[in-house]
Design a protein around this motif. Structure first.
Motif, mmCIF file in Angstrom:
data_model
loop_
_atom_site.group_PDB
_atom_site.id
_atom_site.type_symbol
_atom_site.label_atom_id
_atom_site.label_comp_id
_atom_site.label_asym_id
_atom_site.label_seq_id
_atom_site.Cartn_x
_atom_site.Cartn_y
_atom_site.Cartn_z
ATOM 1 N N SER A 1 0.836 -1.205 0.000
ATOM 2 C CA SER A 1 0.000 0.000 0.000
ATOM 3 C C SER A 1 0.870 1.254 0.000
ATOM 4 O O SER A 1 1.939 1.284 0.622
ATOM 5 N N ARG A 2 0.401 2.288 -0.676
ATOM 6 C CA ARG A 2 1.097 3.568 -0.696
ATOM 7 C C ARG A 2 0.598 4.425 0.451
ATOM 8 O O ARG A 2 -0.601 4.620 0.633
ATOM 9 N N ALA A 3 1.560 4.926 1.216
ATOM 10 C CA ALA A 3 1.214 5.704 2.405
ATOM 11 C C ALA A 3 0.364 6.915 2.060
ATOM 12 O O ALA A 3 -0.553 7.273 2.803
ATOM 13 N N ALA A 4 0.643 7.547 0.934
ATOM 14 C CA ALA A 4 -0.112 8.739 0.558
ATOM 15 C C ALA A 4 -1.587 8.417 0.338
ATOM 16 O O ALA A 4 -2.480 9.172 0.768
ATOM 17 N N ARG A 5 -1.867 7.301 -0.309
ATOM 18 C CA ARG A 5 -3.262 6.928 -0.549
ATOM 19 C C ARG A 5 -3.961 6.541 0.744
ATOM 20 O O ARG A 5 -5.137 6.846 0.946
ATOM 21 N N LEU A 6 -3.223 5.864 1.633
ATOM 22 C CA LEU A 6 -3.817 5.511 2.921
ATOM 23 C C LEU A 6 -4.146 6.761 3.730
ATOM 24 O O LEU A 6 -5.179 6.814 4.413
ATOM 25 N N ARG A 7 -3.286 7.776 3.658
ATOM 26 C CA ARG A 7 -3.556 9.022 4.386
ATOM 27 C C ARG A 7 -4.806 9.713 3.844
ATOM 28 O O ARG A 7 -5.592 10.292 4.609
ATOM 29 N N VAL A 8 -4.974 9.670 2.525
ATOM 30 C CA VAL A 8 -6.172 10.264 1.928
ATOM 31 C C VAL A 8 -7.422 9.550 2.432
ATOM 32 O O VAL A 8 -8.408 10.191 2.822
ATOM 33 N N LEU A 9 -7.384 8.216 2.455
ATOM 34 C CA LEU A 9 -8.529 7.444 2.948
ATOM 35 C C LEU A 9 -8.780 7.729 4.424
ATOM 36 O O LEU A 9 -9.926 7.838 4.867
ATOM 37 N N SER A 10 -7.685 7.874 5.180
ATOM 38 C CA SER A 10 -7.822 8.162 6.610
ATOM 39 C C SER A 10 -8.458 9.524 6.832
ATOM 40 O O SER A 10 -9.329 9.698 7.698
ATOM 41 N N ASN B 1 -11.890 6.913 6.967
ATOM 42 C CA ASN B 1 -11.717 5.457 6.955
ATOM 43 C C ASN B 1 -10.814 5.066 8.114
ATOM 44 O O ASN B 1 -9.600 5.276 8.081
ATOM 45 N N ALA B 2 -11.408 4.487 9.169
ATOM 46 C CA ALA B 2 -10.634 4.114 10.356
ATOM 47 C C ALA B 2 -9.643 3.003 10.047
ATOM 48 O O ALA B 2 -8.541 2.958 10.609
ATOM 49 N N GLY B 3 -10.014 2.088 9.153
ATOM 50 C CA GLY B 3 -9.107 0.995 8.804
ATOM 51 C C GLY B 3 -7.834 1.489 8.150
ATOM 52 O O GLY B 3 -6.758 0.928 8.359
ATOM 53 N N ALA B 4 -7.938 2.555 7.362
ATOM 54 C CA ALA B 4 -6.747 3.108 6.718
ATOM 55 C C ALA B 4 -5.773 3.655 7.760
ATOM 56 O O ALA B 4 -4.559 3.516 7.624
ATOM 57 N N ALA B 5 -6.314 4.299 8.803
ATOM 58 C CA ALA B 5 -5.457 4.813 9.867
ATOM 59 C C ALA B 5 -4.721 3.672 10.576
ATOM 60 O O ALA B 5 -3.530 3.785 10.902
ATOM 61 N N VAL B 6 -5.416 2.564 10.793
ATOM 62 C CA VAL B 6 -4.777 1.398 11.424
ATOM 63 C C VAL B 6 -3.728 0.799 10.493
ATOM 64 O O VAL B 6 -2.649 0.386 10.943
ATOM 65 N N ALA B 7 -4.030 0.768 9.202
ATOM 66 C CA ALA B 7 -3.064 0.231 8.232
ATOM 67 C C ALA B 7 -1.795 1.063 8.217
ATOM 68 O O ALA B 7 -0.688 0.521 8.069
ATOM 69 N N ILE B 8 -1.920 2.378 8.374
ATOM 70 C CA ILE B 8 -0.732 3.230 8.436
ATOM 71 C C ILE B 8 0.112 2.869 9.650
ATOM 72 O O ILE B 8 1.348 2.794 9.575
ATOM 73 N N ARG B 9 -0.543 2.632 10.784
ATOM 74 C CA ARG B 9 0.197 2.233 11.996
ATOM 75 C C ARG B 9 0.925 0.909 11.790
ATOM 76 O O ARG B 9 2.069 0.744 12.219
ATOM 77 N N LEU B 10 0.264 -0.042 11.130
ATOM 78 C CA LEU B 10 0.913 -1.334 10.873
ATOM 79 C C LEU B 10 2.108 -1.171 9.937
ATOM 80 O O LEU B 10 3.157 -1.792 10.143
ATOM 81 N N ALA B 11 1.945 -0.340 8.907
ATOM 82 C CA ALA B 11 3.028 -0.156 7.943
ATOM 83 C C ALA B 11 4.218 0.572 8.550
ATOM 84 O O ALA B 11 5.354 0.385 8.118
ATOM 85 N N GLU B 12 3.970 1.411 9.558
ATOM 86 C CA GLU B 12 5.061 2.143 10.202
ATOM 87 C C GLU B 12 5.928 1.241 11.065
ATOM 88 O O GLU B 12 7.061 1.599 11.395
ATOM 89 N N ASN B 13 5.390 0.083 11.463
ATOM 90 C CA ASN B 13 6.168 -0.884 12.252
ATOM 91 C C ASN B 13 6.102 -2.241 11.568
ATOM 92 O O ASN B 13 5.422 -3.157 12.034
ATOM 93 N N PRO B 14 6.800 -2.379 10.422
ATOM 94 C CA PRO B 14 6.664 -3.611 9.630
ATOM 95 C C PRO B 14 7.160 -4.854 10.352
ATOM 96 O O PRO B 14 6.680 -5.956 10.086
ATOM 97 N N GLY B 15 8.114 -4.688 11.267
ATOM 98 C CA GLY B 15 8.647 -5.859 11.975
ATOM 99 C C GLY B 15 7.570 -6.560 12.773
ATOM 100 O O GLY B 15 7.416 -7.784 12.696
#
Length: 430
Positions: free
Chosen positions: A28-37, A41-55
């Motif tokens: 996923s592209r962070a920019a598109r997720l931010r737009v959805l957030s 879109n609450a799920g997009a905000a959670v997806a950004i958090r997951l992507a920020e800590n990939p480990g």
């Protein structure tokens, strides 16, 4: 047996969901997720958090996939395989043949279903719309990571330790290159999202940011000037012939530019009856910039003057040329023809060759004809590129080959390269 089959099917589908979630969040592209957030879109905000800590996210997914694989293997071999072997033995097969055929058949079928339903199809779904999928599965993945928090922490810490031993402890930069942006623009243009002209202008803006004053300016030899020692009649004749609204004023035969003359101010002075005409009283000052100044610095300097012009000087204090707002606009949109005698910078001929003006900016030339240039060249035009390749001023008709293209000098204006013929060096093999 039906219950066991349903369990295997459920595990296969669960593996597919985990694989789809992993690829969706990672791609996923962070920019598109931010737009959805921002759109709620609450799920997009959670997806950004997951992507920020990939480990932690990858550890969570891997735990689930590993457990599903273990359980699926246990049911397929120990349960379904054993039952099929018993049935085959009842049909008259020997014990060894029944076990081999029964377990082998179940393993092959389960493996096939796992590849199709548990891997390939879910991943293709994730790639088609990663942001949408990531937004839908992010909540579940976050909950799973909290449930398996101790094991996730252990795997994440272990992974970081191994990465540090491999010299990969630094965080991912996540930088986007110019080529990637150009690729996205090309895809958007092909899909009809933006027009061809819009793509060209955006590419022009990107080129503008990389240019210096030397790459934007009108060189000294092409600048029309007014001499402070000229008579009023000579000044009027110069202004009558020029197509420009402002001209630099030179101090006699020296290289010193003492200001800029606005043509309108001259006519205002004549109309007001100010005779004899003294242009010293109506000369305006404009910013002076270095020939190495960036385009952004030049724009900032030009904003401070109503004449929208800057004088370019080199490190030795020699006048090199001028930059106007028109030069900035041409760098973005392409050159404007100012007279019938003016020729375009690059023309493609019927035989596939190109007729190129020596003053063509090298970045525009490289966009049209893919040739290798230095990462940070000292030249800004195609003529400079030719001189850099030959290490000297070329003779008329001289040529060289570079990256499959033949560059031939077909016109010289004194020592200046005026025209080049760029053609394929050889016919491609069929």
């Amino acid at each position: 047996m039906l219950t066991e089959i349903l369990i295997v099917v459920f595990l296969t589908l669960l593996n597919g969901v985990l694989a789809m979630s992993e690829l969706a969040v990672v791609s996923s592209r962070a920019a598109r997720l931010r737009v959805l957030s921002e759109q709620g879109n609450a799920g997009a905000a959670v997806a950004i958090r997951l992507a920020e800590n990939p480990g932690r996210f990858l550890s969570t997914v891997q735990i689930g996939i590993t457990l599903v694989g273990v359980l699926s293997g246990a049911f397929s071999g120990a349960t379904l395989g054993a039952r099929l072997s018993e049935w085959l033995e009842l049909q008259g097969l020997s014990n060894g043949a029944a076990n081999a055929l029964g377990v082998g058949s179940v393993v092959v079928i389960i493996t096939y279903l796992s590849l199709i339903v548990g891997e390939l199809v879910p991943k293709q779904i994730a790639l088609r719309n990663p942001e949408s999928v990531a937004s839908k599965v992010a909540g579940t993945m976050l909950m799973l990571s909290r449930v398996a928090a101790p094991l996730v922490w252990l795997l994440d810490a272990s992974g970081k330790l191994v990465l540090s031993l491999l010299g990969q402890s630094g965080a991912s930069t996540g930088t986007v290159t110019d080529e990637e942006i150009k690729t996205v623009l090309a895809e958007a243009q092909s899909a009809g999202v933006i027009e061809t002209e819009e793509q060209a202008m955006i590419s022009g803006v990107m080129r503008l940011a990389d240019r210096t004053a030397r790459g934007l300016m009108t060189p000294r030899r092409d600048v029309e000037v007014v001499d402070i020692e000229d008579t009023p009649e000579e000044i009027r004749e110069t202004l009558r012939k020029t197509q420009h609204s402002r001209l630099p004023v030179r101090n006699g035969n020296s290289d010193e530019i003492i200001g800029v003359l606005f043509v309108k101010h001259v006519y205002d002075a004549i109309t007001a009856g100010n005779t004899p005409l003294d242009i010293r009283t109506i000369i305006s000052e404009v910013p002076i910039v270095s020939d190495l100044a960036s385009a952004m610095d030049i724009i900032q300097a030009m904003r401070k003057t109503p004449l929208h012009m800057a004088l370019v000087y080199d490190e030795y204090g020699h006048f090199e040329g001028i930059v106007t707002s028109g030069d900035i606009l041409e760098a973005i949109t392409g050159a404007f023809q100012e007279g019938d005698e003016e020729e375009p910078s690059l023309v493609r001929r019927d035989d596939g060759s190109f007729l190129v003006a020596g003053w063509t900016p090298i970045d525009e030339f490289v966009d049209k004809i893919r040739v290798t240039t230095e990462a940070d060249p000292d030249y800004t035009t195609v003529a400079g590129f030719v001189i850099a390749e030959l290490k000297r001023i070329p003779e008329l008709g001289e040529s060289f080959v570079k990256d499959g293209w033949k560059f031939e000098v077909i016109d010289l204006d004194g020592r200046r390269i005026d025209k080049l013929l760029v053609s394929p060096a050889s016919e491609p093999d069929i």
